[in-house]
Motif scaffolding. Structure first.
Motif, PDB file in Angstrom:
ATOM      1  N   ASP A   4     -14.859  -1.640  12.679  1.00 27.57           N
ATOM      2  CA  ASP A   4     -15.847  -1.090  12.081  1.00 27.57           C
ATOM      3  C   ASP A   4     -15.358   0.645  11.934  1.00 27.57           C
ATOM      4  N   LEU A   5     -14.746   1.062  13.154  1.00 27.00           N
ATOM      5  CA  LEU A   5     -14.211   2.471  13.013  1.00 27.00           C
ATOM      6  C   LEU A   5     -12.968   2.479  12.114  1.00 27.00           C
ATOM      7  N   MET A   6     -12.322   1.602  11.936  1.00 28.20           N
ATOM      8  CA  MET A   6     -11.274   1.776  10.962  1.00 28.20           C
ATOM      9  C   MET A   6     -11.486   1.577   9.621  1.00 28.20           C
ATOM     10  N   ASP A   7     -12.719   0.799   9.437  1.00 29.26           N
ATOM     11  CA  ASP A   7     -13.431   0.592   8.108  1.00 29.26           C
ATOM     12  C   ASP A   7     -13.998   1.940   7.578  1.00 29.26           C
ATOM     13  N   ALA A   8     -14.701   2.676   8.644  1.00 30.36           N
ATOM     14  CA  ALA A   8     -15.288   3.997   8.378  1.00 30.36           C
ATOM     15  C   ALA A   8     -14.383   5.289   8.050  1.00 30.36           C
ATOM     16  N   ARG A   9     -13.293   5.141   8.633  1.00 29.36           N
ATOM     17  CA  ARG A   9     -12.158   6.000   8.319  1.00 29.36           C
ATOM     18  C   ARG A   9     -11.695   5.790   6.997  1.00 29.36           C
ATOM     19  N   TRP A  10     -11.555   4.767   6.652  1.00 32.37           N
ATOM     20  CA  TRP A  10     -10.884   4.351   5.436  1.00 32.37           C
ATOM     21  C   TRP A  10     -12.001   4.584   4.347  1.00 32.37           C
ATOM     22  N   LYS A  11     -13.134   4.491   4.644  1.00 29.70           N
ATOM     23  CA  LYS A  11     -14.126   4.866   3.592  1.00 29.70           C
ATOM     24  C   LYS A  11     -13.969   6.259   3.278  1.00 29.70           C
ATOM     25  N   THR A  12     -13.954   7.055   4.431  1.00 27.78           N
ATOM     26  CA  THR A  12     -13.740   8.499   4.276  1.00 27.78           C
ATOM     27  C   THR A  12     -12.786   8.786   3.431  1.00 27.78           C
ATOM     28  N   ARG A  13     -11.365   8.242   3.629  1.00 33.17           N
ATOM     29  CA  ARG A  13     -10.008   8.359   2.994  1.00 33.17           C
ATOM     30  C   ARG A  13     -10.269   8.169   1.555  1.00 33.17           C
ATOM     31  N   THR A  14     -11.109   7.008   1.157  1.00 32.27           N
ATOM     32  CA  THR A  14     -11.217   6.552  -0.225  1.00 32.27           C
ATOM     33  C   THR A  14     -12.245   7.468  -1.051  1.00 32.27           C
ATOM     34  N   SER A  87      10.446   4.063   1.203  1.00 31.81           N
ATOM     35  CA  SER A  87       9.067   3.518   0.588  1.00 31.81           C
ATOM     36  C   SER A  87       8.552   2.524   0.915  1.00 31.81           C
ATOM     37  N   THR A  88       9.268   1.299   1.127  1.00 40.11           N
ATOM     38  CA  THR A  88       8.731   0.191   1.440  1.00 40.11           C
ATOM     39  C   THR A  88       7.975   0.054   2.682  1.00 40.11           C
ATOM     40  N   ARG A  89       7.155  -0.986   3.195  1.00 40.78           N
ATOM     41  CA  ARG A  89       6.664  -1.038   4.366  1.00 40.78           C
ATOM     42  C   ARG A  89       6.089  -2.387   4.462  1.00 40.78           C
ATOM     43  N   THR A  90       5.815  -2.793   5.506  1.00 47.41           N
ATOM     44  CA  THR A  90       5.504  -4.108   6.293  1.00 47.41           C
ATOM     45  C   THR A  90       3.817  -4.342   5.760  1.00 47.41           C
ATOM     46  N   LYS A  91       3.613  -5.333   6.103  1.00 46.49           N
ATOM     47  CA  LYS A  91       1.934  -5.654   5.764  1.00 46.49           C
ATOM     48  C   LYS A  91       1.137  -4.734   6.630  1.00 46.49           C
ATOM     49  N   ASP A  92       1.350  -4.532   7.762  1.00 47.95           N
ATOM     50  CA  ASP A  92       0.620  -3.818   8.753  1.00 47.95           C
ATOM     51  C   ASP A  92       1.110  -2.303   8.832  1.00 47.95           C
ATOM     52  N   TRP A  93       0.481  -1.294   8.536  1.00 44.60           N
ATOM     53  CA  TRP A  93       1.056   0.212   8.412  1.00 44.60           C
ATOM     54  C   TRP A  93       0.072   1.016   9.177  1.00 44.60           C
ATOM     55  N   PHE A  94       0.574   2.033   9.776  1.00 43.97           N
ATOM     56  CA  PHE A  94      -0.481   2.821  10.394  1.00 43.97           C
ATOM     57  C   PHE A  94       0.106   4.399  10.628  1.00 43.97           C
ATOM     58  N   ILE A  95      -0.786   5.241  10.763  1.00 45.49           N
ATOM     59  CA  ILE A  95      -0.633   7.036  10.852  1.00 45.49           C
ATOM     60  C   ILE A  95      -1.315   7.345  11.944  1.00 45.49           C
ATOM     61  N   VAL A  96      -0.927   8.264  12.382  1.00 46.85           N
ATOM     62  CA  VAL A  96      -1.643   9.020  13.606  1.00 46.85           C
ATOM     63  C   VAL A  96      -1.963  10.475  13.019  1.00 46.85           C
ATOM     64  N   VAL A  97      -3.056  10.831  13.212  1.00 47.18           N
ATOM     65  CA  VAL A  97      -3.333  12.355  12.681  1.00 47.18           C
ATOM     66  C   VAL A  97      -4.127  13.179  13.782  1.00 47.18           C
ATOM     67  N   ARG A  98      -4.109  14.190  13.464  1.00 50.11           N
ATOM     68  CA  ARG A  98      -4.517  15.250  14.682  1.00 50.11           C
ATOM     69  C   ARG A  98      -5.322  16.305  13.805  1.00 50.11           C
ATOM     70  N   GLU A  99      -6.355  16.861  14.608  1.00 48.87           N
ATOM     71  CA  GLU A  99      -7.136  17.783  13.872  1.00 48.87           C
ATOM     72  C   GLU A  99      -6.356  18.914  13.740  1.00 48.87           C
ATOM     73  N   PRO A 213      -5.421  -1.980   3.402  1.00 46.84           N
ATOM     74  CA  PRO A 213      -5.728  -0.674   4.082  1.00 46.84           C
ATOM     75  C   PRO A 213      -4.730  -0.463   5.319  1.00 46.84           C
ATOM     76  N   PHE A 214      -4.502   0.857   5.293  1.00 47.66           N
ATOM     77  CA  PHE A 214      -3.710   1.051   7.054  1.00 47.66           C
ATOM     78  C   PHE A 214      -4.639   1.733   7.990  1.00 47.66           C
ATOM     79  N   PHE A 215      -4.116   1.609   9.074  1.00 47.22           N
ATOM     80  CA  PHE A 215      -5.001   2.062  10.028  1.00 47.22           C
ATOM     81  C   PHE A 215      -4.800   3.486  10.375  1.00 47.22           C
ATOM     82  N   ILE A 216      -5.988   4.315  10.440  1.00 46.18           N
ATOM     83  CA  ILE A 216      -5.805   5.686  10.699  1.00 46.18           C
ATOM     84  C   ILE A 216      -6.131   5.969  12.158  1.00 46.18           C
ATOM     85  N   LEU A 217      -5.336   6.439  13.127  1.00 41.74           N
ATOM     86  CA  LEU A 217      -5.374   6.469  14.404  1.00 41.74           C
ATOM     87  C   LEU A 217      -5.518   8.135  14.599  1.00 41.74           C
ATOM     88  N   LYS A 218      -6.357   8.643  15.653  1.00 43.64           N
ATOM     89  CA  LYS A 218      -6.534  10.070  16.000  1.00 43.64           C
ATOM     90  C   LYS A 218      -6.089  10.262  17.237  1.00 43.64           C
TER      91      LYS A 218
END
Length: 322
Positions: A4-14, A87-99, A213-218
């Motif tokens: 749910d958390l990842m979906d919410a962040r993905w929605k914000t991104r989209t 440029s290429t990536r695997t099926k699962d992909w993530f990014i870590v972001v900071r304020e 969608p990729f994972f957005i971690l904070k």
């Protein structure tokens, strides 16, 4: 809950990326690390817990002694291991972001206030451009020598060498590195550096990946979010390894008061320009940058006589304490 958390962040991104104004400020992926053992790809954002991420992957590929060696640059190690993929990536992909405001301050403290060797040259450039020196040292070359000597003396002091002390009457030595305001002047003057450039400019976050969608971690909850992600992906071998040796972001770099103290040295116009610079990151990743700016200005208003005191902290000591 994690989904749910990842979906919410993905929605914000989209929603943010649907704006042509936001989308045109983002770029394609400039660098990723693909870890074949885990079929997982990471797009690094430097000064956003990149050392922490490296700490999790290191022991899967290297021996214990290397993973404990904080003197090594983890990203360089991974590049040499040919984990890098443009440029290429695997099926699962993530990014870590900071304020963004926090990340920018962290870059300043990490690279300048600690006299980091790789940034001594840039420190001299900033000081020469923005620090006023009375007296005979009026030419650029003369000012550069003054600041170079001051930085060398400061390095000797933090290394514990005897016979050196800061001259309280010398503008070049108080402090011997750029102040936060001097650093910000250079930042707002068009300087670009991977350690503070917007996350959205490195990871192609507005690319059409609706089918994957990729994972957005904070960073503010990274230990929990990373371990939850790897459990979610059934990659439990990556959970909780060697972070005490590599990760400098496990401890908070600043207290909330320190954060406002640094930013209170800036003008309202400078603070507003920083917020404008990070507009895409604020929108895409859901940071309330307007509230951050308001809080900084409130601190300035409520503490009109505050003067930030600059101290010497060695690069080695900084990394020893996190």
């Amino acid at each position: 809950e994690f989904k749910d958390l990842m979906d919410a962040r993905w929605k914000t991104r989209t929603e943010a990326c649907s704006s042509s104004v936001i989308k045109q400020t983002t770029t394609e992926i400039k660098e990723t690390f693909k870890f074949p053992r885990f079929n997982l790809t990471w797009c690094p954002v430097y000064k956003a817990a990149s050392s922490n991420v490296i700490a999790h992957f290191c022991p899967a590929y290297y021996d214990d002694s290397l993973c404990r060696d904080k003197s090594r640059n983890g990203a360089e190690i991974f590049r040499k291991a040919q984990f890098k993929s443009s440029s290429t990536r695997t099926k699962d992909w993530f990014i870590v972001v900071r304020e963004p405001f926090e990340r920018l301050l962290s870059m300043y403290r990490d690279k300048f206030q600690t006299l980091a060797p790789a940034y001594i040259g840039k420190a001299i450039t900033i000081l020469t451009k923005y620090r006023h020196i009375d007296g005979n040292a009026t030419s650029g070359a003369e000012k550069q020598k003054l600041f170079k000597d001051a930085l060398q003396k400061a390095t000797y002091i933090v290394e514990g060498k005897k016979g050196f002390s800061i001259n309280p009457n010398s503008p070049a030595e108080n402090p011997p590195y750029p102040t936060f305001e001097e650093f910000i002047k250079e930042f707002l003057g068009g300087w670009s550096d991977v350690h503070f450039s917007p996350s959205s400019q490195y990871c192609g976050v507005c690319r059409d990946t609706s089918d994957n969608p990729f994972f957005i971690l904070k960073t503010n909850n990274l230990d929990c979010e990373f371990n939850t992600m790897v459990n979610f992906l059934n990659q439990t071998d990556l959970a909780g390894v060697y972070t005490e040796y590599w990760a400098t972001n496990r401890k908070i770099v600043k207290t909330p008061t320190e954060f406002y103290q640094y930013y209170s040295t800036l003008t309202k116009e400078q603070i507003s320009s920083i917020k404008q610079y990070y507009t895409s990151d604020c929108e895409i990743f859901g940071w309330d940058c307007q509230q951050t700016m308001t809080d900084i200005l409130d601190f300035k208003k409520n503490n009109p006589d505050f003067v930030l005191e600059y101290t010497l902290t060695s690069f080695k000591a900084w990394y020893a304490i996190g």
